[in-house]
Design a protein around this motif. Structure first.
Motif, PDB file in Angstrom:
ATOM      1  N   ILE A  69       0.836  -1.195   0.000  1.00 37.66           N
ATOM      2  CA  ILE A  69       0.000   0.000   0.000  1.00 37.66           C
ATOM      3  C   ILE A  69       0.872   1.246   0.000  1.00 37.66           C
ATOM      4  O   ILE A  69       0.614   2.214  -0.704  1.00 37.66           O
ATOM      5  CB  ILE A  69      -0.935   0.012   1.225  1.00 37.66           C
ATOM      6  CG1 ILE A  69      -1.947  -1.132   1.116  1.00 37.66           C
ATOM      7  CG2 ILE A  69      -1.661   1.328   1.352  1.00 37.66           C
ATOM      8  CD1 ILE A  69      -2.793  -1.325   2.350  1.00 37.66           C
TER       9      ILE A  69
ATOM     10  N   ALA B 196      -8.230   6.002  -3.410  1.00 38.29           N
ATOM     11  CA  ALA B 196      -7.509   4.843  -2.894  1.00 38.29           C
ATOM     12  C   ALA B 196      -7.455   3.745  -3.945  1.00 38.29           C
ATOM     13  O   ALA B 196      -8.426   3.511  -4.664  1.00 38.29           O
ATOM     14  CB  ALA B 196      -8.194   4.327  -1.634  1.00 38.29           C
TER      15      ALA B 196
ATOM     16  N   GLU C  35      -5.381  -0.553  -0.934  1.00 36.69           N
ATOM     17  CA  GLU C  35      -5.748   0.317   0.187  1.00 36.69           C
ATOM     18  C   GLU C  35      -7.216   0.134   0.557  1.00 36.69           C
ATOM     19  O   GLU C  35      -7.565   0.082   1.737  1.00 36.69           O
ATOM     20  CB  GLU C  35      -5.461   1.772  -0.160  1.00 36.69           C
ATOM     21  CG  GLU C  35      -5.676   2.720   1.006  1.00 36.69           C
ATOM     22  CD  GLU C  35      -5.317   4.147   0.678  1.00 36.69           C
ATOM     23  OE1 GLU C  35      -5.748   5.040   1.433  1.00 36.69           O
ATOM     24  OE2 GLU C  35      -4.619   4.387  -0.328  1.00 36.69           O
TER      25      GLU C  35
ATOM     26  N   ASN D 229      -8.594  -1.159   4.184  1.00 36.49           N
ATOM     27  CA  ASN D 229      -9.576  -0.409   4.972  1.00 36.49           C
ATOM     28  C   ASN D 229     -10.807  -1.258   5.283  1.00 36.49           C
ATOM     29  O   ASN D 229     -11.368  -1.183   6.382  1.00 36.49           O
ATOM     30  CB  ASN D 229      -9.980   0.864   4.231  1.00 36.49           C
ATOM     31  CG  ASN D 229      -8.879   1.910   4.233  1.00 36.49           C
ATOM     32  OD1 ASN D 229      -8.057   1.959   5.148  1.00 36.49           O
ATOM     33  ND2 ASN D 229      -8.853   2.751   3.204  1.00 36.49           N
TER      34      ASN D 229
ATOM     35  N   ARG E 211      -0.494   6.885   1.493  1.00 32.88           N
ATOM     36  CA  ARG E 211      -0.148   7.484   0.210  1.00 32.88           C
ATOM     37  C   ARG E 211       1.270   8.076   0.268  1.00 32.88           C
ATOM     38  O   ARG E 211       1.741   8.488   1.326  1.00 32.88           O
ATOM     39  CB  ARG E 211      -1.132   8.594  -0.165  1.00 32.88           C
ATOM     40  CG  ARG E 211      -2.592   8.248   0.015  1.00 32.88           C
ATOM     41  CD  ARG E 211      -3.126   7.305  -1.034  1.00 32.88           C
ATOM     42  NE  ARG E 211      -4.525   7.000  -0.755  1.00 32.88           N
ATOM     43  CZ  ARG E 211      -5.551   7.720  -1.201  1.00 32.88           C
ATOM     44  NH1 ARG E 211      -5.337   8.795  -1.924  1.00 32.88           N
ATOM     45  NH2 ARG E 211      -6.790   7.355  -0.909  1.00 32.88           N
TER      46      ARG E 211
END
Length: 290
Positions: free
Chosen positions: A11, A167, A171, A175, A191
């Motif tokens: 990520i 995203a 990612e 989440n 990020r």
């Protein structure tokens, strides 16, 4: 555990943030770590730590219409804290207008005439990192600033690629996976953070502006804001110590709304002029406890 670490690293390699020169290697803009005062807001955008219990942010990155911030956790310097209260500037107006697809002037007038700033009080004092000091002089014009962001990528020729502010798959999966185990809202934490430079070319009561130059007039790391960079701080360094000059807020639009592409060369970024709100900030902190 090893699989989880690999997942997080994947990520972290999602290379997004700010709009850069087309003729400079993008990796030169990248930072390995954020300034200690830099705080990822829930969902999108940035706040900065300005006092041991207070964050400062553009008001528009606080989405009270669908999220109740009070009592919710927020990470500050890698340690979980909680939001005690939010104080919006009395001249902030939440934008709920349909601006259509053509004439940008009504939107530009609205953005110019409201105050896009808010204070966020934390439950616990932050003692492991240092707040950033506010640049309180009225001498911003001509200053070279360093600014930060994690938003959409692009360059001065193409403009921003707006979809890149969202995203990525990994990612989103992360989440979704963590939802049952934490109260923390998703952020732009994973990020790529970039930094860039620019020179303030215009100031008024509420705002500072700078233009995205190209060629010989551009700075070596010239850049500008992209979608998702809201709240990214613009700072100067005084004897090596940062001072907060502005917070990324919006961009000037000079084309029909459905045709405008932000982030091309000669575009103008608009930041909250923090010095103009210093008196209000001090008043709120005094009335609500530092």
């Amino acid at each position: 555990m090893k699989k989880s670490i690999i997942f997080l690293l994947m990520i972290a390699f999602n290379s997004q943030a700010v709009v850069k020169r087309h003729d400079i290697k993008p990796e030169l803009y990248e930072l390995k770590s954020a300034p200690e005062y830099y705080v990822d807001m829930p969902f999108e955008g940035t706040a900065v730590l300005i006092d041991k219990k207070w964050l400062l942010a553009p008001a528009h990155v606080i989405y009270t219409f669908f999220y109740d911030y009070v009592g919710k956790p927020i990470e500050v310097g890698g340690i979980e804290n909680r939001i005690e209260k939010i104080v919006f500037h009395p001249e902030y107006v939440q934008d709920q207008t349909d601006w259509g697809e053509s004439d940008p002037q009504p939107l530009m007038k609205f953005l110019n005439t409201h105050s896009d700033i808010a204070l966020i009080k934390l439950t616990d004092s932050v003692v492991h990192i240092n707040p950033i000091k506010i640049f309180s002089e009225k001498t911003e014009l001509g200053l070279q600033v360093t600014a930060y962001g994690k938003g959409a990528i692009g360059n001065g020729l193409t403009g921003e690629i707006r979809e890149t502010k969202n995203a990525g798959f990994l990612e989103r999966a992360y989440n979704w996976f963590r939802q049952p185990f934490t109260e923390l809202a998703p952020t732009q934490k994973f990020r790529q953070l970039n930094h860039y430079n620019n020179v303030i070319t215009e100031v008024d009561e509420r705002w500072i502006r700078f233009k995205f130059d190209a060629g010989e007039t551009a700075l070596p790391l010239e850049g500008t804001i992209g979608a998702g960079d809201s709240g990214g701080p613009a700072v100067i360094f005084d004897k090596g110590r940062p001072k907060l000059v502005g917070l990324a807020s919006w961009v000037e639009i000079n084309a029909p709304l459905n045709q405008f592409i932000s982030g091309k060369y000669n575009s103008v970024a608009v930041f909250v002029r923090v010095s103009s709100f210093k008196e209000w900030i001090d008043k709120v902190l005094k009335e609500n406890g530092r």
